[in-house]
Design an enzyme around this catalytic site. Structure first.
Site, PDB file in Angstrom:
ATOM      1  N   GLU B  62      64.704  -4.918  85.032  1.00 33.80           N
ATOM      2  CA  GLU B  62      64.656  -3.359  84.933  1.00 33.80           C
ATOM      3  C   GLU B  62      64.897  -2.998  86.518  1.00 33.80           C
ATOM      4  O   GLU B  62      65.489  -1.948  86.541  1.00 33.80           O
ATOM      5  CB  GLU B  62      62.989  -2.918  84.618  1.00 33.80           C
ATOM      6  CG  GLU B  62      62.655  -2.861  83.274  1.00 33.80           C
ATOM      7  CD  GLU B  62      62.707  -4.373  82.705  1.00 33.80           C
ATOM      8  OE1 GLU B  62      62.524  -5.261  83.556  1.00 33.80           O
ATOM      9  OE2 GLU B  62      62.585  -4.412  81.395  1.00 33.80           O
ATOM     10  N   HIS B 131      52.803  -1.576  76.802  1.00 34.17           N
ATOM     11  CA  HIS B 131      53.918  -0.805  76.238  1.00 34.17           C
ATOM     12  C   HIS B 131      53.742   0.795  76.096  1.00 34.17           C
ATOM     13  O   HIS B 131      54.518   1.453  76.141  1.00 34.17           O
ATOM     14  CB  HIS B 131      54.124  -1.152  74.755  1.00 34.17           C
ATOM     15  CG  HIS B 131      55.133  -2.581  74.735  1.00 34.17           C
ATOM     16  ND1 HIS B 131      54.358  -3.626  74.904  1.00 34.17           N
ATOM     17  CD2 HIS B 131      56.226  -2.751  74.411  1.00 34.17           C
ATOM     18  CE1 HIS B 131      55.374  -4.784  74.596  1.00 34.17           C
ATOM     19  NE2 HIS B 131      56.438  -4.183  74.424  1.00 34.17           N
TER      20      HIS B 131
HETATM   21  C1  TPP Z   1      59.588  -6.004  81.499  1.00 32.21           C
HETATM   22  C2  TPP Z   1      59.855  -5.968  80.175  1.00 32.21           C
HETATM   23  N1  TPP Z   1      61.219  -5.382  79.868  1.00 32.21           N
HETATM   24  C3  TPP Z   1      61.488  -5.324  78.385  1.00 32.21           C
HETATM   25  C4  TPP Z   1      60.527  -5.907  77.421  1.00 32.21           C
HETATM   26  C5  TPP Z   1      61.019  -5.714  76.044  1.00 32.21           C
HETATM   27  N2  TPP Z   1      61.439  -7.304  75.606  1.00 32.21           N
HETATM   28  C6  TPP Z   1      60.530  -7.702  74.881  1.00 32.21           C
HETATM   29  S1  TPP Z   1      60.652  -9.283  74.474  1.00 32.21           S
HETATM   30  C7  TPP Z   1      62.250  -9.182  75.254  1.00 32.21           C
HETATM   31  C8  TPP Z   1      63.209 -10.197  75.183  1.00 32.21           C
HETATM   32  C9  TPP Z   1      62.675 -11.390  75.960  1.00 32.21           C
HETATM   33  O1  TPP Z   1      63.719 -12.372  75.753  1.00 32.21           O
HETATM   34  P1  TPP Z   1      63.040 -13.848  76.049  1.00 32.21           P
HETATM   35  O2  TPP Z   1      62.554 -13.898  77.328  1.00 32.21           O
HETATM   36  O3  TPP Z   1      64.370 -14.854  75.969  1.00 32.21           O
HETATM   37  O4  TPP Z   1      61.796 -14.125  75.074  1.00 32.21           O
HETATM   38  P2  TPP Z   1      62.136 -14.536  73.554  1.00 32.21           P
HETATM   39  O5  TPP Z   1      61.976 -13.029  72.894  1.00 32.21           O
HETATM   40  O6  TPP Z   1      63.538 -14.755  73.173  1.00 32.21           O
HETATM   41  O7  TPP Z   1      61.106 -15.358  73.178  1.00 32.21           O
HETATM   42  C10 TPP Z   1      62.416  -7.713  75.741  1.00 32.21           C
HETATM   43  C11 TPP Z   1      63.646  -7.308  76.393  1.00 32.21           C
HETATM   44  C12 TPP Z   1      59.337  -6.270  77.809  1.00 32.21           C
HETATM   45  N3  TPP Z   1      58.460  -6.822  76.821  1.00 32.21           N
HETATM   46  N4  TPP Z   1      59.219  -6.159  79.140  1.00 32.21           N
END
Ligand code: TPP
Ligand code: TPP
Ligand code: MG
Ligand code: MG
Lengths: 328, 327, 327, 328
Positions: B62, B131
């Site tokens: 972000e 959220h």
């Molecule tokens: C700070 C933040 N930005 C965006 C999100 C939305 N979001 C939730 S999970 C995710 C992807 C995360 O990817 P990864 O760390 O690889 O975990 P995975 O879901 O693959 O287990 C995103 C962008 C969030 N929850 N928190």
């Protein structure tokens, strides 16, 4: 890596934990298909069971776990109560957190599952504090934090590695690289194919492991946990695995090449381990079947428990913000 | 004029902006390839239409997304970036508050930052307080930033277009709870001017000022208020900064009463500014206490039962209006 | 009781806390070895006295400093961390707002976070808006966080000790412009309770609510107001969350008038909450408009000439008080 | 690294720029000792002149510079107007930013000194956007961002490197490692001795250079700028140098071992280069003297200009917040 043969009881436990997680999460997926049945966003870790079961099984009771939005496997491997867990996921009053955490923020401090944050990348910073407290108190415990390949792009992860590296905190970073962050594949969000190599930039040993091989994860987990426990400082594990069901239950995964899914389905950590255990004679078909049946029974009971529990009532709506609420 | 959902209206605004100005580009987590293949997504189809050069999926970073917008806008681009949910704006807040909002002032006016940040807000989708956390009051307290919060598909389109082509940084709040609502949306490059409130209904007994999804809570309350013979003037702010003070003051000078309604926490919420402003500048016109309807000072809960308690309902609006009349 | 500066009083509080509770530890940028070898620094000499285990210099990593506090406090420690200047709290805001303030609620009450964040605020040292930006309204709008702002050395000591031993997260604001001011400070482990305002002077015509360095601007204005035969009741909040609503309401019910004074930007500032609260809960007692004295909605400027214009002066307070009287 | 012999004109320019910076900053230090003379915090880069002069001299006019709290050398090497610069540092109305930036936030967009932030670690994020704009527009320019060893601990730097690495932005990261971040020495705030090696974790070439050797910095700067300009993506330079005057003019540096200061004083980048240029016959004593005298004259004139300029008046107090101020 220590490649010794694992004790059959432990092998059975690893298998059982993976099966329980898979059964539990498939049930949630099923419930999600009933409209209005599951509130909130449900995010599952099908395909990643070996990382959770392998890593958590390598820990001692005094070790602390910090988890993220894909936490069910971590909790189940640690022995969290199935009923209270399912009830919480259904956001019910008898859930582990009284229906105030929901599926995304589960914590069970009694089991040292200290905190779960769904702010991507937050876990490593929380873990920094937990590991510092362990070092400060002279505890023999270490802290393990699970985060994703996507999270590795957040500045927080870097700050945590740097400070843990300077202070030599007993902190084990476990990056579950499941090839995707939301709808972005690794190459699109990450400037390296080998996240674990970044650890070297913080004087932290970084290692990678096949995250679909539960014994490999267990062994490396044990080794790195021992390193952290010995006072040498933090360590970093990158577990290569795959997110089989898409980001969350609303994700149709239409951006994923079906061949990729097939390839990874063929590497299913549970089926692979079952074949190994059968071949090694650790378990036979009957035992296997009973493990699966047991899991199914426990999960059904948990759903029934969750169903029977009411949503939290008005009495807890305002409580728990402060320990000591303002008297004025 | 045709019926569009909120998401479609926003999508139309982004499409038009990309079409008419080569300097417009879009960036954020999943703004290109998304986990939702949903025509209601504001960014739906943009990647296919405008390509990877102009529609950029980013890492989960972000601060970098915001920094990208600040740096690129200072170089003359008009970046439109997305911070997925309002609470994540914390991670971008140094870039937005200490940089986007302040660097122009410190440059002595030589630099400018024509950037737009789209952010999702709203309470009621069961994801909880990491959220859901409406932080419009934070933005409004940060000099150099503008902030708008459309409550209709037409304004969603018109305000987003105005924001993109405004020479200053603008935060555009997209209310998740309105995503699938539809309404008439004029075709073409329409602009809703920043800083102009909309009088949604005229009345004589009490002014109700609101914005975003809370407008519909207010509208629900109107029937019951009408049944009691109470006539309310409803103002939809649309733009919080710049604020249409005149519209509010004029109305309160007419009705003599003010109720402010939003879904954010009441304590130190944006409604406090409105109430304080009126208590200062239209005091003589006031016939009764200024009432604020908003959420209690707790994190947004996850349970459906608790979420319902958290969110102001029409009955809270009715109570507040009665309260301004000493009833 | 002896004369101490603000910095010495804070230093005494930290020393006592470290002495009486092994779980107390200090962390931040330069809290151990500092670029200022100055006995007025709150952390002066702590490293020498308590050693590197308990007094931790950190990297320049505000998010990590805050995360350290959240994680360590959840494990039972009482970390006291420093974020150097208020604008840098943006970098720590995800940890403070989305974690320290919310995780207890989401845990269903099983976890707690007895952490303290010390942060320097104030306008007038010429470093500009990236070092000066009073953001108390942000903190107050974030559920689960408490915030105090001492205006005397005695309260600096008493509030910091209360904050450290409070079971919840507390932000302690240290007003840079008061750093060298001295005053009587009682010896030993004194605690100023959170949530109790202090009546600094009693009066009958107008209530003035303030906190921090602005108190002294108000006190300067009193003479000139007294000369005009106007008697003011001055309330120093000390604690913004929890807020001593009763003290304010009781006073306004007596005087019938309210002026709020702070150095933060007026628009959506903490004063808006106070004004709105009074306009709602003590409306019947009000004899005139509620006035707010604060800064304009611009970044804190650097030039001495501009800094002076930015900061509310005694004459602004006088004008506001007269304004509540229709003068 | 290209080790070709530099053109004598360029060598003279490098020397002149370093001398000008040193002279300029020593004057500021002198003014700081007059109570009440200089408002705000004055932060100088004595000892680091070779990094600024070497790196900035390797740039093209279309290249963009993003600076930090220790910016004077970057600005002077770029050719910023001495009078307007000094006036701004004195926070006067005729300063480069009309007395609204002060010493900490100087920017001269006309010279592509786009922005200066004093939030430690912010620069690399701002630079990301500038480099993105260059790539987007197909410009041949690159962006150079200067930040410290302390800044390298901020999450922002990691996010910037990752995104620049993924998108292959024309962004040159220049880390001025001056051994200290405030009163914390490198080992206390940084988990590695070799910050440049972190770049590899982002598929970015990372290189280190003697930051007190202006020609070495120039040569490496030229090489890395060419790399970025060619479209290959970002690059990273760590320049090893030393902060001679403490963090700021209020810092007595009493936490620094005097021997350490002596050791680095012996490596003075200006004296070292002077000896080299004399030895190589590029400059003689007379020319050297005239360079120093010129610098002194220009700095004196700048101070006089600054002194003569009034503080900004009330008319600019509220302006410049928005381009288009609210009409309502
Ligand atoms: C700070 C933040 N930005 C965006 C999100 C939305 N979001 C939730 S999970 C995710 C992807 C995360 O990817 P990864 O760390 O690889 O975990 P995975 O879901 O693959 O287990 C995103 C962008 C969030 N929850 N928190
Ligand atoms: C985000 C932030 N945290 C803290 C500070 C206070 N501060 C100013 S300079 C500095 C040290 C920076 O060290 P380094 O990056 O090595 O730069 P140097 O001063 O050595 O040139 C600190 C901590 C700041 N300005 N911004
Ligand atoms: Mg992932
Ligand atoms: Mg440094």
């Amino acid at each position: 890596m220590i490649e010794h043969r694992l004790d059959p009881d432990l092998q059975t436990r690893l298998y059982t934990r993976m099966v329980l997680t898979r059964t539990f999460e498939e049930k949630i997926a099923e419930l999600c298909r009933e409209p209005g049945r599951m509130p909130g966003m449900q995010i599952l870790a099908n395909g990643q069971e070996a990382v959770a079961a392998g890593m958590v099984s390598a820990l001692e009771p005094e070790d602390v776990i910090i988890s993220n939005h894909r936490s069910h496997g971590h909790l189940l491997a640690r022995g969290a109560d199935l009923n209270a867990l399912m009830a919480e996921i259904m956001v019910k009053g008898q859930g582990v957190n009284g229906g105030k955490a929901g599926t995304l923020h589960l914590s069970v401090p009694d089991l040292n599952i200290l905190m779960t944050s769904t702010v991507v990348g937050a876990g490593p910073l929380l873990a920094l504090g937990a590991a510092f407290a362990q070092q400060y108190k002279g505890s023999s415990g270490i802290t393990v934090v699970f985060f994703g390949d996507g999270a590795a792009a957040e500045g927080s992860v870097h700050e945590a590695m740097n400070l843990a590296g300077v202070w030599k905190l007993p902190l084990l970073f476990v990056c579950e690289n499941n090839c995707w962050a939301g709808a972005q594949r690794l190459e699109e969000h990450c400037a390296t194919r080998h996240i674990f190599q970044r650890a070297n930039g913080y004087d932290i040993p970084g290692r990678s492991v096949d995250g679909n091989d539960v014994e490999a994860v267990y062994n490396l987990g044990l080794e790195l946990a021992a390193y952290c426990r010995s006072g040498k400082g933090p360590a970093f594990m990158e577990a290569l695995t795959y997110r089989m069901r898409g980001h969350g239950e609303q994700d149709p995964q239409d951006y994923v090449d079906p061949k990729e899914l097939e390839r990874w389905a063929a590497k299913c950590p549970i089926r692979g381990y079952r074949q190994k255990l059968l071949k090694e004679g650790v378990l036979d078909d009957v035992q296997i079947q009973s493990i699966h049946e047991d899991a199914a029974t426990r999960v059904e009971a948990a759903v029934a428990f969750g169903d029977a529990s009411p949503y939290p009532g008005p009495e807890t709506f305002l409580s728990d913000v402060f320990v000591q609420p303002p008297s004025v | 004029m045709s019926q569009k959902t909120f998401g479609q209206a926003l999508n139309e605004a982004l499409t038009i902006a990309l079409e008419i100005d080569e300097n417009v580009c879009i960036a954020g987590e999943g703004v290109g390839v998304s986990i939702h293949r949903d025509p209601n997504m504001p960014t739906h189809g943009l990647l296919e239409k405008f390509g990877r050069r102009r529609v950029k999926d980013t890492p989960v970073s972000e601060a970098a997304i915001a920094g990208l917008a600040v740096g690129a806008s200072c170089m003359g681009l008009r970046p439109v970036v997305e911070i997925m949910f309002f609470p994540f704006i914390t991670l971008a807040s140094d870039m937005l508050v200490n940089h986007a909002g302040k660097l122009r002032y410190m440059s002595g006016g030589t630099s400018s930052f024509p950037l737009t940040v789209r952010v999702k807000a709203g309470v009621g989708f069961g994801a909880g307080c990491q959220h859901s956390h409406n932080l419009e009051a934070w933005v409004a307290h940060s000099p150099g930033l503008k902030i708008v919060w459309p409550s209709t598909p037409a304004d969603a389109k018109g305000l987003l277009l105005s924001a993109i082509f405004d020479p200053d940084p603008v935060i555009v709040v997209e209310d998740l709870m309105l995503g699938r609502m539809s309404g008439d949306v004029p075709a073409g490059d329409i602009r809703t001017p920043l800083g102009q409130a909309r009088i949604v209904s005229t009345g004589t007994d009490c002014t109700i000022v609101t914005y975003g999804a809370a407008l519909y809570t207010v509208m629900e309350a109107l029937t019951s208020l009408g049944d009691r013979g109470i006539s309310c003037e409803v103002i939809d702010l649309r733009s919080l900064v710049p604020l249409d003070k005149e519209a509010i003051l004029t109305s309160v000078r007419k009705t003599g009463r003010l109720v402010v309604v939003h879904e954010a926490i009441r304590f130190c919420g944006f409604g406090a500014e409105l109430a304080a402003m009126v208590a200062e500048e239209a005091f003589d016109a006031l016939k009764g206490p200024v009432k604020r309807v908003g959420a209690p000072q707790i994190p947004v809960p996850v349970a459906p039962t608790h979420e319902k308690m958290f969110k102001p309902g029409p009955e809270d609006v009715v109570t507040a209006v009665l309260g301004t009349m000493g009833k």
